[in-house]
Design a protein around this motif. Structure first.
Motif, mmCIF file in Angstrom:
data_model
loop_
_atom_site.group_PDB
_atom_site.id
_atom_site.type_symbol
_atom_site.label_atom_id
_atom_site.label_comp_id
_atom_site.label_asym_id
_atom_site.label_seq_id
_atom_site.Cartn_x
_atom_site.Cartn_y
_atom_site.Cartn_z
ATOM 1 N N LEU A 14 68.354 6.344 -15.402
ATOM 2 C CA LEU A 14 69.599 7.297 -15.205
ATOM 3 C C LEU A 14 69.150 8.103 -13.969
ATOM 4 O O LEU A 14 69.927 8.494 -13.240
ATOM 5 C CB LEU A 14 69.679 7.754 -16.100
ATOM 6 N N VAL A 15 68.195 8.879 -14.097
ATOM 7 C CA VAL A 15 67.595 10.009 -13.052
ATOM 8 C C VAL A 15 67.166 8.958 -11.429
ATOM 9 O O VAL A 15 68.071 9.689 -10.380
ATOM 10 C CB VAL A 15 66.612 10.640 -12.992
ATOM 11 N N LEU A 19 70.168 9.473 -8.243
ATOM 12 C CA LEU A 19 69.428 10.675 -6.919
ATOM 13 C C LEU A 19 69.809 8.869 -5.878
ATOM 14 O O LEU A 19 69.918 9.252 -4.649
ATOM 15 C CB LEU A 19 67.775 10.369 -6.810
ATOM 16 N N LEU A 20 70.367 7.776 -5.736
ATOM 17 C CA LEU A 20 70.982 6.771 -5.633
ATOM 18 C C LEU A 20 71.756 7.163 -4.333
ATOM 19 O O LEU A 20 72.553 6.898 -3.908
ATOM 20 C CB LEU A 20 70.266 5.594 -6.056
ATOM 21 N N GLN A 21 73.483 8.754 -5.246
ATOM 22 C CA GLN A 21 73.888 8.706 -4.798
ATOM 23 C C GLN A 21 73.828 10.256 -4.298
ATOM 24 O O GLN A 21 74.766 10.539 -3.862
ATOM 25 C CB GLN A 21 74.816 8.905 -6.579
ATOM 26 N N GLU A 26 65.318 4.845 0.790
ATOM 27 C CA GLU A 26 63.514 4.844 1.035
ATOM 28 C C GLU A 26 63.214 5.665 0.786
ATOM 29 O O GLU A 26 62.270 6.282 0.580
ATOM 30 C CB GLU A 26 63.764 4.660 2.930
ATOM 31 N N GLU A 27 63.668 7.366 0.616
ATOM 32 C CA GLU A 27 63.084 8.232 0.273
ATOM 33 C C GLU A 27 62.693 8.610 -1.462
ATOM 34 O O GLU A 27 62.503 9.364 -2.170
ATOM 35 C CB GLU A 27 64.073 9.794 0.579
ATOM 36 N N ILE A 28 63.643 7.499 -2.084
ATOM 37 C CA ILE A 28 62.832 7.211 -4.120
ATOM 38 C C ILE A 28 61.911 7.211 -3.792
ATOM 39 O O ILE A 28 62.025 5.566 -3.628
ATOM 40 C CB ILE A 28 64.390 7.237 -4.458
ATOM 41 N N ALA A 178 69.270 16.310 -13.204
ATOM 42 C CA ALA A 178 67.484 16.313 -13.251
ATOM 43 C C ALA A 178 67.613 16.446 -11.572
ATOM 44 O O ALA A 178 67.234 16.684 -10.109
ATOM 45 C CB ALA A 178 66.802 15.122 -13.277
ATOM 46 N N ALA A 179 68.293 15.340 -10.983
ATOM 47 C CA ALA A 179 68.784 14.849 -9.327
ATOM 48 C C ALA A 179 69.825 15.687 -8.199
ATOM 49 O O ALA A 179 69.045 16.137 -7.530
ATOM 50 C CB ALA A 179 69.779 13.476 -9.322
ATOM 51 N N VAL A 180 69.992 16.406 -9.364
ATOM 52 C CA VAL A 180 70.837 18.050 -8.491
ATOM 53 C C VAL A 180 69.722 18.761 -8.262
ATOM 54 O O VAL A 180 69.500 19.149 -7.557
ATOM 55 C CB VAL A 180 71.795 18.083 -9.566
#
Length: 286
Positions: A14-15, A19-21, A26-28, A178-180
């Motif tokens: 889910l993280v 993050l994809l949003q 390419e940075e993940i 976490a993504a934020v």
């Protein structure tokens, strides 16, 4: 580059999705013990690297070039501290600019035995000197909703939380937080106490299940030892049964309650409603 450890787990997946949003694909980096478990991320352009908490050499390679790193706490209770130490050491060697860690609500004062390894990990992070943000997560609502089928079958929801209030949230809410934290500026040194906007007792949860299902469900409070035994009798592994029973007892002492609403402020929206999650669970179980 943002590296997410444990990316094949329920929270980690889910993280990555969150993050994809928020960040270029390419940075993940999805760092996982078994890369074959996340082929779908690789197909979408996410980097996949092998990383095993028990193999420090794999961590050095997985973290190479990482600007930010999310350490999702290990699922191996009792082995977390040495495993997390290995991750922290590798992150330090890699020159990671921000380490985010999924801890537990009020780790420094929590009555839950589960908090001990989280507290130790937070100490290791501080001692490392790594720039860090601590995400102290309360309980996942899904942990309690997993008991709905049995509650409907027997008309009883068992637990040891007494009248303790539980401010849980959806796993997706914590993943978004976490993504934020990984994509927002000025996170170094922050400690977030993350919990749901709503709180409930297990008696209120039983009432909500009964109301939505149309079936009689009552809450029965048991001493921790009896609840653990009931979970084992239901087929749960002893370690998991102990964890759940001890956590319920901790909840009876306020260990899973927080009303600061830091989670909803961080993600910029209300946390997922309990009623909506119950409805979804009932629909999936039908």
């Amino acid at each position: 580059m943002i590296v997410v450890t444990g990316a094949s787990g329920q929270l980690g997946r889910l993280v990555i999705e969150a993050l994809l949003q928020k960040a270029p694909t390419e940075e993940i980096v999805a760092a996982v013990r078994n890369p074959r478990r996340v082929d779908e991320f690789l197909a979408r352009g996410v980097q996949v690297r092998q990383a095993d908490y028990d193999q420090p050499e794999s961590l050095a390679a997985a973290f190479k070039g990482a600007d930010k790193l999310l350490l999702i706490s290990s699922s191996e209770v009792g082995r977390r501290t040495p495993q997390h130490r290995a991750v922290i050491t590798a992150a330090k060697a890699a020159g990671v600019g921000l380490l985010a860690y999924t801890s537990i609500l009020h780790a420094d004062t929590s009555p839950l035995p589960l908090a001990a390894e989280h507290k130790e990990t937070e100490s290791l992070i501080r001692a490392s000197g790594l720039p860090a943000v601590i995400l102290r997560n309360s309980w996942y609502t899904e942990n309690y909703l997993a008991g709905i089928p049995a509650a409907l079958q027997y008309g009883v929801l068992l637990g040891s939380a007494g009248e303790g209030r539980i401010a849980s949230a959806a796993r997706a809410d914590y993943a978004e937080a976490a993504a934020v934290a990984l994509t927002r500026d000025n996170q170094v040194g922050r400690i977030y106490e993350l919990a749901g906007d709503e709180s409930y007792s297990l008696d209120e949860l039983a009432q909500a299940i009964a109301r939505q299902s149309g079936k009689a469900v009552v809450y029965r409070n048991l001493p921790g030892g009896e609840f653990r035994g009931a979970l084992i009798d239901a087929g749960l592994p002893e370690g998991l049964a102990t964890l759940l029973a001890e956590s319920d007892v901790g909840a009876s002492k306020g260990g899973l309650f927080d009303d600061s609403r830091q989670l909803s402020r961080l993600i910029g929206r209300p946390t997922t409603k309990l009623a909506a999650m119950i409805s979804q669970k009932l629909a999936s179980a039908a």
